[in-house]
Design an enzyme around this catalytic site. Structure first.
Site: not given
Length: 520
Positions: A69, A216, A269, A274
């Site tokens: 924006r 990783k 999360d 993970h």
């Protein structure tokens, strides 16, 4: 420059006779980043793109378009990229690389509801295809909240941006891909809805769900450790393994992150993506090959066989950090952090017990845990072996001897540790634990690329090995949802002091079976 970009050949995924140790270079393409002014883009995505360019892995005509924006010109956007690269890139800044990258930078101003802005985006991409030889190949990077996905996907579809343009005769069809950052939903139903929405615009083969942990080096080394060495396979099973602990601990708190974290919590999360992906790589069978499809097949098999161990009030734990000490500094508890509801029930610590119901792993518990404000920052996978069936020593000789373990350190100090018993020097027979360490930093002179470098390059190459597909995402939610529902009805999370290793209930969870958590 346009001509130079078009000389890069697209490797045949079914036959590539080149030395596989030679890095593959992305073909002509554009990347469009939505949410380009956000923290993730500035700290991770933009520096990773520069590092790829610095390593010679992007074509000369590579172009990057920012969409936001801000009332910015192309030069203003270039300054943002420059500042981000200067602050966070892994490789040294080189002016000649920067100037080449800068030539392909463009900025489109607008909101996600602005039809004119997406029309301008389409025009900008056509101009880049013509002027820089990008061939119509474009990756759309959605570094935005999931709530904005529907409108952005609708705009991409409505403006014809999700479909490749007509390719010139004799040229391969252009590709369009979409990159999605986690979270992939907040439960199974929302994940299914999100997947269905994305797949109405992009086919599944063109969807890349970023899980930076899978990029990783140490995570990828799990595959090398297991399948390039005969040493481990005979004992990588329930005959020899007592249990597996997978830990992601962070020493930071959540000040300033209430807008993202409150109501989500540690399990959504970290565990759903993970840690369950790390479990899949640890427990999977050997794939037929390392082609993306074969890797996905084996991970899906493991996740399909994985279940929470019950009863959940004894085999799971969730907690919330209170005030304490982090090192030598006093820190506040979650409920005192800026932006958090004083009555928040969001967990900052989560631990679950899983069973992988296959012949290889029957009876071996997998313990997964993650938390904020823990004793130190560490991510590791610990394969803890059973004790020897017979020890021909007096108890006093082995009282300091624990269980053998193989520990894969994902971060920091990436490497592998073996723990085993050894005689203490001296005239008496005394056995205690010793460690044998392999360190990436000491064994290899070259620094490991950042995870985002590897993942972004794989997107541009169209290699989906390290990206979870629809079925993996939905299976992960299917595993985790019962624990989330249980905690929602169980009351407030158990308190634990900042700087410690979680609530007492987590220790009790393992103590019931005579085990204990590792203290990394």
């Amino acid at each position: 420059m346009a001509g130079a970009a078009t000389t890069v050949a697209t490797p045949n995924p079914l036959r590539d006779d080149r030395d596989s140790r030679v890095p593959r270079i992305a073909g002509p393409c554009n990347v469009v980043i939505f949410g380009v002014t956000g923290d993730l883009s500035r700290r991770k995505v933009l520096p990773a793109i520069y590092d790829l360019a610095n390593r010679g892995l992007l074509p000369p005509g590579f172009s990057l378009v920012g969409f936001a924006r801000r009332d910015w010109s192309d030069e203003d956007f270039a300054q943002l990229v420059h500042d981000s690269v200067s602050a966070s890139s892994r490789t040294p800044f080189r002016e000649e690389v920067w100037q080449q990258l800068k030539e392909g930078l463009r900025f489109v101003r607008g909101t996600f509801e602005d039809d004119a802005a997406f029309h301008k985006l389409a025009t900008t991409l056509k101009d880049l295809d013509r002027d820089r030889g990008t061939g119509g190949n474009t990756a759309f990077y959605l570094s935005i909240p999931p709530s904005d996905f529907p409108i952005v996907l609708e705009q991409l579809s409505k403006n014809g941006l999700a479909k490749g343009a007509d390719a010139p005769a004799g040229q391969p069809d252009p590709w369009r891909r979409v990159v999605i950052e986690k979270p992939f939903g907040h439960d199974l139903k929302s994940a299914q809805d999100l997947n269905a929405l994305v797949n109405t615009v992009f086919p599944e083969r063109s969807v890349f769900r970023i899980d930076h942990y899978l990029g990783k080096e140490t995570v990828q080394n799990i595959l090398a450790l297991r399948f390039a060495n005969q040493l481990w396979d005979p004992i990588w099973n329930a005959n020899y393994v007592d249990h597996v602990q997978i830990t992601m601990a962070e020493d930071i708190g959540l000040g300033g992150r209430a807008g993202y974290y409150d109501g989500i919590g540690a399990a959504r999360d970290v565990i759903q993506n993970h840690l369950l992906q790390l479990l899949a790589l640890t427990a999977m069978e050997e794939p037929v090959s390392f082609q993306p499809k074969q890797l996905q097949i084996e991970k899906i098999k493991v996740l399909s066989a994985t279940k929470l161990v019950e009863p959940l009030d004894e085999t799971t734990a969730h907690g919330q950090y209170t005030a304490g000490w982090q090192g030598s500094e006093p820190v506040v508890g979650l409920l005192q952090e800026e932006g958090f509801d004083p009555n928040s029930r969001t967990e900052t610590y989560a631990a679950i017990t899983l069973a992988v119901e296959t012949r290889r792993w029957a009876g071996v518990p997998f313990y997964l845990r993650t938390g904020k404000r823990l004793g130190r920052r560490v991510t590791e996978i610990a394969i803890v072996f059973k004790r020897a069936p017979h020890l021909p020593f007096d108890q006093t000789m082995t009282e300091e001897l624990g269980q053998n373990a193989l520990v894969i350190r994902v971060q920091p100090d990436e490497g592998i540790t073996m723990r085993f018993g050894s005689k203490v020097p001296g005239s008496s027979m005394e056995v205690r634990d010793v460690n044998m360490d392999f360190s990436y930093g000491e064994a290899f002179t070259e620094d490991s690329p950042e995870a985002y470098e590897r993942l972004i390059l794989d997107v541009l190459l169209g290699v989906p090995s390290l990206f979870p597909v629809n079925e993996e995402v939905e299976l992960s939610w299917r595993i985790l949802d019962p624990a989330l529902e249980h905690w929602a009805s169980a009351g407030k999370p158990d308190p634990y002091e900042a700087g410690g290793w979680g609530p007492d209930s987590a220790d009790e969870m393992l103590a019931r079976s005579g085990r204990e958590w590792r203290r990394p």
